[in-house]
Design a protein around this motif. Structure first.
Motif, mmCIF file in Angstrom:
data_model
loop_
_atom_site.group_PDB
_atom_site.id
_atom_site.type_symbol
_atom_site.label_atom_id
_atom_site.label_comp_id
_atom_site.label_asym_id
_atom_site.label_seq_id
_atom_site.Cartn_x
_atom_site.Cartn_y
_atom_site.Cartn_z
ATOM 1 N N GLY A 72 0.825 -1.190 0.000
ATOM 2 C CA GLY A 72 0.000 0.000 0.000
ATOM 3 C C GLY A 72 0.865 1.247 0.000
ATOM 4 O O GLY A 72 2.072 1.198 -0.211
ATOM 5 N N SER A 73 0.249 2.382 0.275
ATOM 6 C CA SER A 73 0.999 3.630 0.330
ATOM 7 C C SER A 73 1.918 3.631 1.547
ATOM 8 O O SER A 73 1.703 2.877 2.507
ATOM 9 N N PRO A 74 2.949 4.474 1.550
ATOM 10 C CA PRO A 74 3.813 4.565 2.734
ATOM 11 C C PRO A 74 3.028 4.860 4.009
ATOM 12 O O PRO A 74 3.343 4.337 5.074
ATOM 13 N N GLU A 75 1.999 5.704 3.890
ATOM 14 C CA GLU A 75 1.188 6.026 5.071
ATOM 15 C C GLU A 75 0.414 4.815 5.554
ATOM 16 O O GLU A 75 0.363 4.524 6.753
ATOM 17 N N ASN A 76 -0.194 4.072 4.637
ATOM 18 C CA ASN A 76 -0.936 2.875 5.030
ATOM 19 C C ASN A 76 -0.008 1.799 5.583
ATOM 20 O O ASN A 76 -0.394 1.029 6.468
ATOM 21 N N ALA A 77 1.214 1.726 5.050
ATOM 22 C CA ALA A 77 2.179 0.760 5.566
ATOM 23 C C ALA A 77 2.503 1.064 7.025
ATOM 24 O O ALA A 77 2.566 0.165 7.869
ATOM 25 N N LYS A 78 2.670 2.350 7.327
ATOM 26 C CA LYS A 78 2.928 2.733 8.717
ATOM 27 C C LYS A 78 1.701 2.511 9.582
ATOM 28 O O LYS A 78 1.811 2.168 10.760
ATOM 29 N N ARG A 79 0.518 2.718 9.010
ATOM 30 C CA ARG A 79 -0.708 2.456 9.760
ATOM 31 C C ARG A 79 -0.795 0.985 10.150
ATOM 32 O O ARG A 79 -1.261 0.644 11.240
ATOM 33 N N GLU A 80 -0.351 0.117 9.255
ATOM 34 C CA GLU A 80 -0.381 -1.303 9.591
ATOM 35 C C GLU A 80 0.526 -1.598 10.780
ATOM 36 O O GLU A 80 0.144 -2.346 11.698
ATOM 37 N N ILE A 81 1.706 -1.036 10.782
ATOM 38 C CA ILE A 81 2.630 -1.252 11.888
ATOM 39 C C ILE A 81 2.042 -0.703 13.183
ATOM 40 O O ILE A 81 2.090 -1.351 14.237
ATOM 41 N N ALA A 82 1.467 0.498 13.115
ATOM 42 C CA ALA A 82 0.849 1.103 14.292
ATOM 43 C C ALA A 82 -0.309 0.252 14.793
ATOM 44 O O ALA A 82 -0.468 0.044 16.006
ATOM 45 N N ALA A 83 -1.118 -0.262 13.872
ATOM 46 C CA ALA A 83 -2.276 -1.072 14.248
ATOM 47 C C ALA A 83 -1.833 -2.375 14.912
ATOM 48 O O ALA A 83 -2.388 -2.788 15.941
ATOM 49 N N PHE A 84 -0.839 -3.024 14.341
ATOM 50 C CA PHE A 84 -0.345 -4.281 14.901
ATOM 51 C C PHE A 84 0.130 -4.079 16.339
ATOM 52 O O PHE A 84 -0.279 -4.817 17.251
ATOM 53 N N PHE A 85 0.952 -3.081 16.555
ATOM 54 C CA PHE A 85 1.499 -2.883 17.895
ATOM 55 C C PHE A 85 0.458 -2.318 18.864
ATOM 56 O O PHE A 85 0.586 -2.517 20.079
ATOM 57 N N ALA A 86 -0.559 -1.646 18.354
ATOM 58 C CA ALA A 86 -1.650 -1.219 19.229
ATOM 59 C C ALA A 86 -2.353 -2.432 19.825
ATOM 60 O O ALA A 86 -2.630 -2.485 21.030
ATOM 61 N N HIS A 87 -2.620 -3.421 18.988
ATOM 62 C CA HIS A 87 -3.274 -4.637 19.471
ATOM 63 C C HIS A 87 -2.335 -5.447 20.371
ATOM 64 O O HIS A 87 -2.769 -6.012 21.384
ATOM 65 N N VAL A 88 -1.067 -5.508 20.013
ATOM 66 C CA VAL A 88 -0.097 -6.218 20.851
ATOM 67 C C VAL A 88 -0.043 -5.574 22.238
ATOM 68 O O VAL A 88 -0.058 -6.271 23.261
ATOM 69 N N THR A 89 0.018 -4.256 22.269
ATOM 70 C CA THR A 89 0.067 -3.547 23.546
ATOM 71 C C THR A 89 -1.148 -3.869 24.395
ATOM 72 O O THR A 89 -1.032 -4.150 25.596
ATOM 73 N N HIS A 90 -2.316 -3.840 23.776
ATOM 74 C CA HIS A 90 -3.548 -4.114 24.520
ATOM 75 C C HIS A 90 -3.627 -5.567 24.974
ATOM 76 O O HIS A 90 -3.960 -5.847 26.134
#
Length: 230
Positions: A72-90
């Motif tokens: 995806g776009s660079p922004e969406n790629a970073k969103r994926e990383i942010a989303a993954f670690f958000a769930h991991v954190t929770h």
């Protein structure tokens, strides 16, 4: 500048930009020591996860999932990383827990699943960064990653690389396409725990996940996008 040098320069620029879609080097650039340790250092000093989870284990596991954080776009790629670690954190309490706290009170065995039958005495409760659960997840995860998920589910809480691989395995099967296609963070919540949290089932839990996601998007200096809740 000669024509050949100009063309070479353009190719170099396009190649660098293409790293988002052709490689995983950018993931390591985003998931820095500072970012990773910023999560895990918020866990209590005595948490088992503090000496179990590591950035190096994550990056080693990432080698088996080259599409993560690169499409995806660079922004969406970073969103994926942010989303993954958000769930991991929770799911783990800032990577405090390797194993679901009350997991051992249940085996999480779906006896109706004949393809991945439970092994007597084994528990398929939540383990790892995304708390892999149920025999029908342990079985195929083990097959795809390379461990005996039904006979040796305990390895997910004993080997940090395997542990991260199970989280990335679940993510790529259930969440990756939703987040990189722009469906929003809410779609990943639905994929992970929709029945228990979405449609008003647990709004406080959804809010907690969203807040982690927004925090990490802020650290990555990107807009979190829309459709944050489920």
């Amino acid at each position: 500048m000669t024509n050949s040098l100009y063309i070479f320069t353009l190719l170099a620029i396009f190649s660098a930009a293409g790293k988002w879609v052709s490689g995983q080097g950018r993931v390591a650039d985003v998931v820095t020591d500072q970012f990773f340790n910023g999560i895990i250092n918020q866990a209590a000093p005595g948490c088992p996860g503090r000496t179990f989870y590591s950035r190096s284990a994550f990056l080693q596991a990432l080698g088996s999932f080259p599409r993560f954080g690169t499409e995806g776009s660079p922004e969406n790629a970073k969103r994926e990383i942010a989303a993954f670690f958000a769930h991991v954190t929770h799911e783990t309490g800032h990577m405090c827990s390797r194993v679901e706290k009350d997991g051992k009170s249940r085996d999480y065995c779906d006896e109706t699943n004949r393809q991945w039958p439970c092994v007597p005495g084994k528990g398929y409760y939540g383990r790892g960064p995304l708390q892999l659960s149920w025999n029908y997840n342990y079985g195929p995860a083990g097959r795809d990653i390379g461990f005996d998920g039904l006979n040796n589910p305990e390895i997910v809480a004993r080997d940090p690389v395997v542990s991260f691989k199970t989280a990335l395995w679940f993510w790529m099967r259930n969440c990756h396409n939703a987040i990189v296609s722009g469906q929003g963070f809410g779609a990943t919540i639905r994929a992970i725990n929709g029945q228990l949290e979405c449609n008003g089932a647990s709004p406080a839990t959804v809010t907690a996940r969203v807040n982690y996601y927004k925090d990490y998007c802020g650290q990555f200096r990107i807009n979190p996008g829309g459709n944050l809740r489920c």
